[in-house]
Design a protein around this motif. Structure first.
Motif, PDB file in Angstrom:
ATOM      1  N   PRO A 292     -41.397  16.036 -21.844  1.00  0.00           N
ATOM      2  CA  PRO A 292     -41.456  15.343 -20.554  1.00  0.00           C
ATOM      3  C   PRO A 292     -42.364  14.115 -20.560  1.00  0.00           C
ATOM      4  CG  PRO A 292     -42.681  17.409 -20.474  1.00  0.00           C
ATOM      5  CD  PRO A 292     -41.899  17.420 -21.754  1.00  0.00           C
ATOM      6  N   ILE A 293     -43.446  14.144 -21.311  1.00  0.00           N
ATOM      7  CA  ILE A 293     -44.370  13.005 -21.327  1.00  0.00           C
ATOM      8  C   ILE A 293     -43.714  11.806 -22.001  1.00  0.00           C
ATOM      9  CG2 ILE A 293     -46.575  12.158 -22.234  1.00  0.00           C
ATOM     10  CD1 ILE A 293     -47.664  15.021 -21.859  1.00  0.00           C
ATOM     11  N   GLU A 294     -43.077  12.034 -23.150  1.00  0.00           N
ATOM     12  CA  GLU A 294     -42.436  10.940 -23.867  1.00  0.00           C
ATOM     13  C   GLU A 294     -41.247  10.379 -23.081  1.00  0.00           C
ATOM     14  OE1 GLU A 294     -44.538  13.563 -26.812  1.00  0.00           O
ATOM     15  OE2 GLU A 294     -43.215  13.890 -25.092  1.00  0.00           O
ATOM     16  N   ALA A 295     -40.424  11.276 -22.533  1.00  0.00           N
ATOM     17  CA  ALA A 295     -39.253  10.821 -21.782  1.00  0.00           C
ATOM     18  C   ALA A 295     -39.658  10.060 -20.523  1.00  0.00           C
ATOM     19  CB  ALA A 295     -38.371  12.015 -21.420  1.00  0.00           C
ATOM     20  N   SER A 296     -40.711  10.524 -19.863  1.00  0.00           N
ATOM     21  CA  SER A 296     -41.126   9.886 -18.605  1.00  0.00           C
ATOM     22  C   SER A 296     -41.582   8.448 -18.820  1.00  0.00           C
ATOM     23  CB  SER A 296     -42.249  10.695 -17.948  1.00  0.00           C
ATOM     24  OG  SER A 296     -43.452  10.614 -18.695  1.00  0.00           O
ATOM     25  N   LYS A 297     -42.134   8.151 -19.989  1.00  0.00           N
ATOM     26  CA  LYS A 297     -42.570   6.774 -20.268  1.00  0.00           C
ATOM     27  C   LYS A 297     -41.380   5.827 -20.276  1.00  0.00           C
ATOM     28  CE  LYS A 297     -46.668   8.168 -22.921  1.00  0.00           C
ATOM     29  NZ  LYS A 297     -47.295   8.233 -24.266  1.00  0.00           N
ATOM     30  N   VAL A 298     -40.234   6.297 -20.751  1.00  0.00           N
ATOM     31  CA  VAL A 298     -39.022   5.482 -20.751  1.00  0.00           C
ATOM     32  C   VAL A 298     -38.468   5.362 -19.338  1.00  0.00           C
ATOM     33  CG1 VAL A 298     -36.665   5.310 -21.653  1.00  0.00           C
ATOM     34  CG2 VAL A 298     -38.512   6.166 -23.120  1.00  0.00           C
ATOM     35  N   LEU A 299     -38.479   6.464 -18.598  1.00  0.00           N
ATOM     36  CA  LEU A 299     -37.932   6.451 -17.241  1.00  0.00           C
ATOM     37  C   LEU A 299     -38.737   5.574 -16.296  1.00  0.00           C
ATOM     38  CD1 LEU A 299     -36.162   8.672 -18.399  1.00  0.00           C
ATOM     39  CD2 LEU A 299     -36.641  10.055 -16.372  1.00  0.00           C
ATOM     40  N   GLU A 300     -40.000   5.368 -16.615  1.00  0.00           N
ATOM     41  CA  GLU A 300     -40.855   4.534 -15.760  1.00  0.00           C
ATOM     42  C   GLU A 300     -40.240   3.150 -15.556  1.00  0.00           C
ATOM     43  OE1 GLU A 300     -44.029   3.954 -13.269  1.00  0.00           O
ATOM     44  OE2 GLU A 300     -43.575   5.820 -14.355  1.00  0.00           O
ATOM     45  N   ASP A 301     -39.612   2.617 -16.593  1.00  0.00           N
ATOM     46  CA  ASP A 301     -39.020   1.276 -16.508  1.00  0.00           C
ATOM     47  C   ASP A 301     -37.699   1.270 -15.751  1.00  0.00           C
ATOM     48  OD1 ASP A 301     -41.115   0.171 -17.978  1.00  0.00           O
ATOM     49  OD2 ASP A 301     -40.097   0.491 -19.900  1.00  0.00           O
ATOM     50  N   LEU A 302     -37.163   2.443 -15.440  1.00  0.00           N
ATOM     51  CA  LEU A 302     -35.882   2.532 -14.747  1.00  0.00           C
ATOM     52  C   LEU A 302     -36.036   2.790 -13.252  1.00  0.00           C
ATOM     53  CD1 LEU A 302     -33.895   4.717 -17.330  1.00  0.00           C
ATOM     54  CD2 LEU A 302     -34.044   2.229 -17.194  1.00  0.00           C
ATOM     55  N   LYS A 303     -37.263   2.939 -12.806  1.00  0.00           N
ATOM     56  CA  LYS A 303     -37.485   3.195 -11.383  1.00  0.00           C
ATOM     57  C   LYS A 303     -37.151   1.946 -10.574  1.00  0.00           C
ATOM     58  CE  LYS A 303     -41.122   6.682 -11.935  1.00  0.00           C
ATOM     59  NZ  LYS A 303     -42.544   7.019 -11.685  1.00  0.00           N
TER      60      LYS A 303
END
Length: 314
Positions: A292-303
């Motif tokens: 979840p930590i690694e994936a969330s870093k990528v999703l941050e740019d998609l918000k």
């Protein structure tokens, strides 16, 4: 004019202060986060939160709570660690002791994740209270096995839960616990068949249900048994479905969860975490992941820059 000794002392103090500040900054960066990230749902608004919109905020679902080295599965300390990096759905597991206490445990046995032994259903809560949790590397920690009630109380104002009710644990008992804590707006029940979803919907029409919908036949089976669209969170499987399924579910206002745990997480590890963005861009709203930590870093740019869902994220 200051003496040489005075100037030397001043320089020494300045150097020490700089060293402490630099160390603090380095330590803060090494932990990767400076604040906790909460999801707060006002009473009665969980269905509004899960009503899909084009400006939805993509999220991670921390599988088994998001264990990392030093942080075991299904531990409140582990949930808190994930929230230092991202807001999240926390997927966690429920077993029941011989004296009918609901505890957080993925396996039916204590052997893998604790320093105890035996089947959960054959031991008492008193015995489980003597145990400590082990992380996924088998390292013993200071963390204890929490009860469902403790996790439900923790969740309120912090994170959404998807509750994986293990075989032999009555849905009714889990629902009673959710209601007793007042955690209806933070709790969704995971089901593995349309019949189980029907039962949960009849017992607790106010609760969200995570349902397995990997194709249109599965959706139709749930609708035939009366599951409302606004009660569904659609788990589409552990491989990407046909894009038309995402489109159909979104038109119905239904959030989708893609299980990237397992093969897709391993693919990200070998080819780069940026592939998580593709899963979301192709239609997944929530990524159920062991990272979840690694994936969330990528999703941050998609918000989205602005979202009707932003009010729920603190």
């Amino acid at each position: 004019m200051p003496s040489i000794q005075f100037r030397f002392t001043l320089l020494l103090i300045t150097a020490l202060c700089f060293s402490c500040t630099a160390k603090k900054t380095k330590d803060e960066k090494s932990h990767g986060a400076s604040k906790e990230n909460f999801i707060s749902i006002p009473k009665g608004e969980v269905k509004a939160f899960y009503s899909w919109s084009e400006d939805r905020v993509p999220m991670v679902s921390a599988h088994r709570g998001g264990p990392y080295p030093g942080f075991p599965e299904n531990a409140i300390a582990t949930f808190n660690e994930v929230l230092k990096y991202t807001s999240a759905v926390v997927e966690c597991d429920i077993e029941m002791t011989s004296d009918s206490v609901l505890v957080m445990m993925h396996d039916n046995s204590l052997d893998r994740t604790t320093n105890g032994t035996g089947l959960v259903k054959n031991v008492t809560w008193e015995y489980i209270q003597t145990l400590k949790l082990e992380d996924n590397d088998g390292v013993l920690t200071d963390f204890e096995v929490p009860t469902l009630k403790e996790v439900l109380a923790w969740s309120k104002g912090k994170a959404l839960l998807t509750l994986d009710v293990k075989r032999g644990v009555p849905f009714q008992k889990v629902i009673e616990e959710v209601r007793s804590v007042g955690a209806e707006d933070y709790s969704a029940i995971i089901t593995y068949s349309a019949n189980d979803a029907q039962l949960v919907n009849e017992l607790a029409p106010e609760l969200m249900i995570s349902v397995g919908i990997g194709n249109m036949d599965a959706y139709n089976a749930h609708k035939k048994l009366g599951i409302p669209d606004n009660n569904m969170i659609a788990f589409t499987g552990v491989s990407e479905p046909d894009p038309s399924l995402y489109q159909f579910l979104h038109e119905k206002g239904i959030y989708t969860i893609l299980g990237v745990l397992g093969n897709l997480d391993r693919k990200a590890m070998s080819k780069g975490d940026s592939i998580y963005a593709g899963f979301v861009n192709r239609g997944a709203d929530i990524l159920a992941t062991d990272r979840p930590i690694e994936a969330s870093k990528v999703l941050e740019d998609l918000k989205p820059i602005s979202s009707s869902k932003s009010k729920y994220f603190k």
